[in-house]
Design a protein around this motif. Structure first.
Motif, PDB file in Angstrom:
ATOM      1  N   ARG A 156       0.828  -1.215   0.000  1.00  0.00           N
ATOM      2  CA  ARG A 156       0.000   0.000   0.000  1.00  0.00           C
ATOM      3  C   ARG A 156       0.859   1.261   0.000  1.00  0.00           C
ATOM      4  NH1 ARG A 156      -4.578  -1.280  -1.761  1.00  0.00           N
ATOM      5  NH2 ARG A 156      -5.405   0.648  -0.898  1.00  0.00           N
ATOM      6  N   ALA A 165     -10.128  -2.210   2.766  1.00  0.00           N
ATOM      7  CA  ALA A 165     -10.880  -1.808   1.579  1.00  0.00           C
ATOM      8  C   ALA A 165     -12.262  -1.345   2.020  1.00  0.00           C
ATOM      9  CB  ALA A 165     -11.000  -2.963   0.603  1.00  0.00           C
ATOM     10  N   GLN A 212      -9.013  -5.516  -2.875  1.00  0.00           N
ATOM     11  CA  GLN A 212      -9.382  -4.568  -3.916  1.00  0.00           C
ATOM     12  C   GLN A 212     -10.855  -4.717  -4.240  1.00  0.00           C
ATOM     13  OE1 GLN A 212      -7.515  -2.076  -5.752  1.00  0.00           O
ATOM     14  NE2 GLN A 212      -9.654  -1.605  -6.176  1.00  0.00           N
ATOM     15  N   THR A 250      -0.099  -7.509  -3.622  1.00  0.00           N
ATOM     16  CA  THR A 250      -0.768  -6.242  -3.936  1.00  0.00           C
ATOM     17  C   THR A 250      -1.762  -6.437  -5.069  1.00  0.00           C
ATOM     18  OG1 THR A 250      -0.383  -3.937  -4.595  1.00  0.00           O
ATOM     19  CG2 THR A 250       1.118  -5.588  -5.494  1.00  0.00           C
ATOM     20  N   ALA A 295      -4.629  -4.087  -7.803  1.00  0.00           N
ATOM     21  CA  ALA A 295      -5.081  -2.783  -8.298  1.00  0.00           C
ATOM     22  C   ALA A 295      -6.099  -2.995  -9.400  1.00  0.00           C
ATOM     23  CB  ALA A 295      -3.905  -1.964  -8.818  1.00  0.00           C
TER      24      ALA A 295
END
Length: 774
Positions: free
Chosen positions: A439, A586, A633, A678, A680
């Motif tokens: 992050r 999130a 996400q 991670t 996105a």
């Protein structure tokens, strides 16, 4: 041809299309296709250890030039899945059939152009093969019953006989003490063999061979770690050497060179390398500071040596060196770890292979080429894990991590992807390794990029663990922070929140969290009292409150178990919090908060590594996962993606990544190879995934991957018509229909203000079509 696209037909569609885009509802992002794992990128070389290399000419005197083959212990070669053996054609890597079922330790080419691989395996090409097999260009075949132990060395004698050496005691079912010959039909021993492991073999010009290893007798007679076979019997080379012989080479004048981890040869001081002139041992210059694992003779008496050494007689020679008859000379700055094998290309270039990451500072995983002036990798791509990802407007992607290459370009720990290519952001980040948080990237409202971690510089500018890229250059954010930044959050007003494991920001006390207003840092908490343990994740609630997650048990001096909320003035707990570290946060479309991490309880009740906060209480998301969640996400349609180290989600096999639709968990196809760090969501509708994996959905995708709809052959030609005008009213109607069905690709310019589909989108597609698609 392109003039067909700019006639009056598209103009007729524009006004109608712009109006229709207001009337057509935007569906929840149920994409028109079934999302899948898209083809990924490979690594710059071999992802694993290389033990052997050889030039193989598949068609002999035919038009195909000799190609490089490497063997070792690996599953990835460039962008190819390759089981322990792979071939390089000058442009890309490919597998040799199904490869071998275990590591390859030796390679040699037979007179008939068949390739032989030896090592520690029980199958080749999916069929039984006991530690040795041959490849004829299309399939693998065993050499009879093979051998009953490791094959560590191979050579071909002047008469075409194949000889194998290693740790075995039988070949073809017959006794053969560590060395045996194959005549094309059957195996036979070489006399009584040797007393212990054979690591190297070299054929002699006059016939016979030399063997090296850790044995102390050959043919039943003393022979200290090196011996000669003349076709009938074994004989020692003087008093041999006092340590293991790992490599052998025969010079153009017939002298024999031995390398290994010895320091005397024939009783004479010889640091890891020595020459036998037929009657006595001699040192080769000052020798080396550490082990020699590979030797390659060159024309004119020159010699190449590779190993784990870093100097010769006090002069730097980093793991590979050249002997010119008088002294050892470096090949540039060499490589950063062990060289196990050396091969010469037909053009005279040198290929070093082993277990290294860089050649002369350039990313080159386990194999690299020296052209006489510089080192080059064999392949391209990310060379180390991606730790943080962030979307860019227009469909671009930011990646940061431990890598120093991205695509075919050097990129120091951070890179930008646009139009299918990676680009460095100036000189990138320097100093200590990048943060281990996913992050630590943020895109500011004006488009600037901020990165956090543990580093001392960005683009040559001093920057303490946090830096800003404005599209042209790097700058520091004041004096930065005095520790590691693990999380960044850009606020709508343009401020930046940084969380991590630090005590000061901008020189003032700010425990674990601080705010940057564009000119100065300030603490978040009275007296700088934020968090006395790591903040790993940050999130912004719809009302403007900031949530922090991490390892802490207090926030601003108030008890808060691993998660806390900031209302602009003070910190407060979210119920009883989580029972273990929170690593990801999130916010769902309705405003509920989801936390993932290393906990098994939330709010005091069971919640396996993931939980939901509805502003009043915690609840689990189904049965959760079976191990840590590292990243979360939310997709535009409201579904939630979780990534981490888990293998099961909701009781189903999920391989490190899974989707929550509000009621149940489901896997994303076959998932990734290992470890998601991670996530996105891109404006193009694709999901970007980063981590330590090298495979996604069963195909090579090293350290990052995309999950989404595969591109059409020419997406701009939406209706796939072939008669001119190819782009026309029907295409724009097609885009309207797709967009209404949830296809985000139809919004070519990635605009967010209504009408999202308008004249600019069709102009965007005209431009793409004229450029050749997509």
């Amino acid at each position: 041809m392109m003039r067909c696209c700019f006639n009056s037909a598209p103009r007729l569609a524009l006004a109608a299309g712009a109006a229709a885009s207001v009337l057509l509802p935007r569906a929840a992002l149920a994409q028109a296709c079934t999302p899948e794992w898209l083809p990924g990128e490979g690594v710059p070389g071999i992802h694993g250890a290389v033990h052997a290399s050889a030039l193989w000419d598949a068609d002999g005197p035919g038009p195909v030039p000799p190609r490089l083959v490497v063997g070792g212990s690996f599953a990835i070669a460039g962008a190819a899945l390759a089981s322990n053996i792979a071939i390089w054609d000058g442009q890309s890597w490919a597998a040799l059939g199904q490869g071998t079922g275990g590591e390859v330790r030796a390679l040699v080419v037979l007179p008939g152009d068949e390739l032989v691989a030896g090592g520690n395996f029980s199958a080749a090409g999916g069929a039984p093969a006991a530690s040795i097999a041959r490849w004829d260009g299309s399939q693998w075949a065993p050499l009879s019953a093979g051998v009953n132990g490791f094959v560590l060395a191979l050579t071909v004698l002047q008469d075409g006989m194949l000889v194998a050496g290693g740790q075995f005691t039988a070949a073809g079912g017959q006794p053969a003490a560590r060395v045996a010959a194959w005549d094309g039909v059957a195996w036979s021993p070489l006399g009584a063999g040797v007393s212990s492991d054979v690591f190297s073999l070299a054929a002699l010009p006059e016939g016979g061979l030399v063997a090296g290893g850790q044995f102390t007798s050959a043919g039943g007679a003393p022979a200290a770690r090196v011996a000669r076979w003349d076709g009938a019997s074994w004989s020692p080379l003087g008093s041999g050497v006092n340590g293991v012989t790992r490599a052998l080479a025969v010079l153009s004048n017939g002298d024999i060179v031995a390398g290994g981890n010895f320091d005397t040869a024939g009783g004479v001081a010889a640091a890891r390398i020595a020459r036998w002139n037929g009657s006595a041992w001699q040192p080769l210059g000052s020798g080396f500071s550490s082990n020699v694992f590979s030797l390659r003779a060159l024309p004119g008496g020159a010699l190449l040596a590779g190993g784990s050494f870093t100097n010769s007689g006090g002069s730097p020679v980093t793991r590979i060196a050249r002997w010119d008859g008088q002294a050892w000379n470096p090949l540039g700055s060499g490589v950063d770890s062990t060289v196990n094998s050396i091969t010469l290309t037909p053009a005279g270039d040198i290929v070093a292979a082993g277990v290294f990451s860089n050649a002369a500072g350039l990313p080159a995983k386990s194999v690299a080429r020296w052209d006489g002036d510089a080192w080059f990798p064999l392949g391209s791509g990310m060379n180390n894990p991606v730790i943080a990802l962030a979307p860019l407007p227009g469909g671009g992607l930011l990646a940061a991590g431990d890598f120093t290459s991205a695509g075919a370009r050097p990129a120091s720990r951070i890179a930008r992807r646009e139009g299918g290519q990676w680009f460095a952001l100036g000189g990138g980040l320097t100093g200590a390794p990048f943060s281990v948080s996913g992050r630590a990237l943020a895109v500011m409202p004006n488009g600037d990029v901020v990165v956090g971690g543990l580093f001392t510089g960005a683009g040559g500018t001093p920057a303490s663990s946090v830096a800003r890229w404005n599209g042209a250059s790097w700058s520091a954010l004041g004096t930065g922070v005095d520790g590691t930044v693990h999380a960044l959050l850009a606020t709508p007003g343009g401020d930046l929140i940084a969380g991590g494991s630090f005590a000061n920001a901008g020189g003032a006390t700010a425990q674990g969290i601080a705010r940057w207003d564009g000119s100065a840092w300030s603490a978040m908490g009275a007296g700088g009292m934020g968090f006395f343990s790591t903040v790993s994740a940050l999130a912004l609630l719809p009302g403007g409150e900031i949530v922090a997650g991490g390892d802490f048990t207090t926030a601003g001096g108030t008890p808060a178990s691993r998660i806390a909320r900031w209302n602009g003035a003070e910190w407060s707990a979210l119920g009883a919090g989580a029972g273990g570290a929170v690593r990801a946060l999130a916010v769902l479309p309705g405003g509920d908060l989801v936390a993932g991490g290393e906990f098994t309880t939330a709010g005091g009740a069971p919640a396996a590594y993931i939980a939901r906060w509805d502003s009043a209480a915690w609840s689990p998301l189904g049965t959760g996962m079976d191990y840590f969640v590292n990243a979360l996400q939310v997709l535009p349609g409201g579904d939630l993606i979780a990534g981490g180290l888990f293998q099961n989600a909701g009781g189903l096999q999920a391989n490190y990544i899974a989707r929550w639709n509000g009621a149940a968990w489901s896997p994303l196809a076959t998932g990734t190879g290992f470890g998601v760090l991670t996530l996105a969501a891109l404006t193009t509708g694709e999901l970007a995934v980063g981590g330590s994996f090298t495979v996604a959905g069963g195909q090579v995708s090293a350290y990052w991957a995309l999950h989404g709809c595969p591109a059409a052959a020419c997406y701009a030609n939406c209706d796939q018509s072939t008669q001119p005008p190819v782009l026309n009213v029907a295409d724009f109607g097609c885009f309207l229909t797709r967009y209404a069905a949830g296809d985000v690709y139809a919004n070519c310019d990635a605009s967010t203000q209504p009408p999202a589909l308008n004249v600019a989108d069709f102009g965007c597609f005209l431009t793409r079509y004229a450029a050749g698609c997509p």
